[in-house]
Design a protein around this motif. Structure first.
Motif, short mmCIF file in Angstrom:
data_model
loop_
_atom_site.label_atom_id
_atom_site.label_comp_id
_atom_site.label_asym_id
_atom_site.label_seq_id
_atom_site.Cartn_x
_atom_site.Cartn_y
_atom_site.Cartn_z
N ALA A 1 37.83 -17.46 -18.10
CA ALA A 1 38.37 -16.14 -17.79
C ALA A 1 37.40 -15.39 -16.90
N PRO A 2 37.90 -14.38 -16.18
CA PRO A 2 36.98 -13.57 -15.38
C PRO A 2 35.92 -12.93 -16.28
N LEU A 3 34.68 -12.89 -15.83
CA LEU A 3 33.61 -12.25 -16.60
C LEU A 3 33.74 -10.74 -16.42
N ILE A 4 33.91 -10.02 -17.51
CA ILE A 4 34.07 -8.57 -17.45
C ILE A 4 32.86 -7.95 -16.76
N GLY A 5 33.14 -7.18 -15.73
CA GLY A 5 32.09 -6.53 -14.95
C GLY A 5 31.78 -7.26 -13.66
N LEU A 6 32.10 -8.55 -13.60
CA LEU A 6 31.85 -9.36 -12.39
C LEU A 6 33.09 -10.20 -12.08
N GLU A 7 34.25 -9.64 -12.34
CA GLU A 7 35.52 -10.38 -12.32
C GLU A 7 35.82 -11.11 -11.01
N GLU A 8 35.42 -10.54 -9.89
CA GLU A 8 35.82 -11.09 -8.60
C GLU A 8 35.31 -12.51 -8.36
N LYS A 9 34.02 -12.74 -8.60
CA LYS A 9 33.40 -14.02 -8.23
C LYS A 9 32.93 -14.88 -9.40
N THR A 10 32.86 -14.29 -10.60
CA THR A 10 32.26 -15.02 -11.73
C THR A 10 33.24 -15.14 -12.88
N GLN B 1 47.09 -15.39 -21.38
CA GLN B 1 48.24 -15.34 -20.48
C GLN B 1 48.05 -14.26 -19.42
N GLN B 2 46.88 -14.19 -18.85
CA GLN B 2 46.54 -13.21 -17.82
C GLN B 2 46.16 -13.96 -16.54
N PRO B 3 46.19 -13.25 -15.40
CA PRO B 3 45.81 -13.93 -14.15
C PRO B 3 44.39 -14.50 -14.22
N ARG B 4 44.23 -15.68 -13.64
CA ARG B 4 42.93 -16.34 -13.49
C ARG B 4 42.26 -16.67 -14.82
N MET B 5 43.03 -16.87 -15.87
CA MET B 5 42.44 -17.28 -17.13
C MET B 5 43.37 -18.24 -17.87
N SER C 1 42.19 -43.55 -29.95
CA SER C 1 43.21 -42.60 -30.41
C SER C 1 43.78 -41.83 -29.22
N ALA C 2 44.93 -41.25 -29.45
CA ALA C 2 45.61 -40.52 -28.38
C ALA C 2 45.04 -39.10 -28.26
N LEU C 3 44.01 -38.94 -27.45
CA LEU C 3 43.42 -37.63 -27.22
C LEU C 3 43.97 -37.07 -25.93
N LYS C 4 44.27 -35.77 -25.94
CA LYS C 4 44.67 -35.17 -24.68
C LYS C 4 44.18 -33.74 -24.58
N ILE C 5 43.83 -33.35 -23.37
CA ILE C 5 43.44 -31.98 -23.07
C ILE C 5 44.64 -31.33 -22.40
N ARG C 6 45.06 -30.19 -22.94
CA ARG C 6 46.22 -29.49 -22.38
C ARG C 6 46.03 -27.99 -22.57
N GLU C 7 46.87 -27.21 -21.88
CA GLU C 7 46.80 -25.76 -22.04
C GLU C 7 47.37 -25.37 -23.41
N ILE C 8 46.83 -24.28 -23.95
CA ILE C 8 47.25 -23.80 -25.26
C ILE C 8 48.73 -23.39 -25.25
N GLN C 9 49.37 -23.61 -26.38
CA GLN C 9 50.75 -23.16 -26.61
C GLN C 9 50.72 -22.17 -27.78
N LYS C 10 51.76 -21.34 -27.85
CA LYS C 10 51.80 -20.31 -28.91
C LYS C 10 51.62 -20.91 -30.30
#
Length: 161
Positions: free
Chosen positions: A72-81, A50-54, A2-11
Motif C-alpha cells: 500500500a502507499p506509505l502514509i506521508g510519502l504516498e506518491e513514490k513509496t 480495496q483502494q487504489p494502488r494497494m 502440496s497445492a500452494l498458491k498466491i492470490r489476491e485476498i477475497q472477502k
C-alpha cells in the motif's frame, strides 16, 4: 508437492487472515499495542485493501490460508513509496521459499503501480523476516518514514523497486 498458491485476498478470507496475523504476532511475542495486532484493518483486510494502488495477497494451501502480505502507499510519502504490510506466515508455511515468492509478488505489484521504493517496518527479534528482507535487497534505515502508527516497530528498511 502440496497445492500452494498466491492470490489476491477475497472477502471470505477475512477471518482466516486475521487469525494468521494474530497467531504469528503472539508466537513472536509482539506487543499487542503499537503494532499490527491492534490495527482495526485486521478484521476486514479485504475492504481495507480495496483502494487504489494497494492489495493484499494470501498464500493458500488446500483451502487454508497459511500466510499473506500487503502492499500500500506509505502514509506521508504516498506518491513514490509503498509499504510492505502485514507479511506473516504460519509455521507450516515457513522454509518453503514462500517469503521470497510473496516478496517478489508484492514488489512487482508496487512497480506496476508506479512506486519507486518499498518500505518495511519490523522488530529486532523477527530475525527470519529481517534476513529475508536483506536477501531481497532491503537496507536498514536510521529512523522511520511516513506515519504508520506502529511505534513499537523499531527496525526500518527500504529498497528501490
Amino acid at each position: 508437492m502440496s497445492a500452494l498458491k498466491i492470490r489476491e485476498i477475497q472477502k471470505e478470507d477475512n477471518q482466516q487472515v486475521a487469525e494468521v496475523v494474530r497467531t504469528v504476532l503472539v508466537e513472536m511475542g509482539v506487543p499487542k499495542v503499537g503494532t499490527a495486532y491492534e490495527d482495526q484493518a485486521l478484521d476486514d483486510m479485504f475492504a481495507t485493501y480495496q483502494q487504489p494502488r494497494m492489495t493484499y495477497f494470501v498464500v493458500e494451501e488446500k483451502g487454508k490460508i497459511i500466510g499473506g502480505a500487503g502492499i500500500a502507499p506509505l502514509i506521508g510519502l504516498e506518491e513514490k513509496t509503498c509499504e510492505l504490510q502485514k507479511m506473516y506466515f504460519l509455521p507450516e508455511a515457513r522454509g518453503k521459499g514462500l517469503g521470497a515468492q510473496m516478496m517478489d509478488t508484492c514488489l512487482k505489484f508496487g512497480k506496476a503501480n508506479k512506486f519507486e521504493q518499498c518500505y518495511i517496518e519490523t522488530l529486532p527479534y523477527m530475525e527470519g523476516a529481517r534476513k529475508l528482507y536483506a536477501r531481497s535487497g532491503f537496507k536498514s534505515l536510521e529512523k522511520p518514514l511516513g506515519d504508520t502508527g506502529h511505534y513499537n516497530c523499531t527496525m526500518w528498511m527500504i529498497r528501490d523497486i
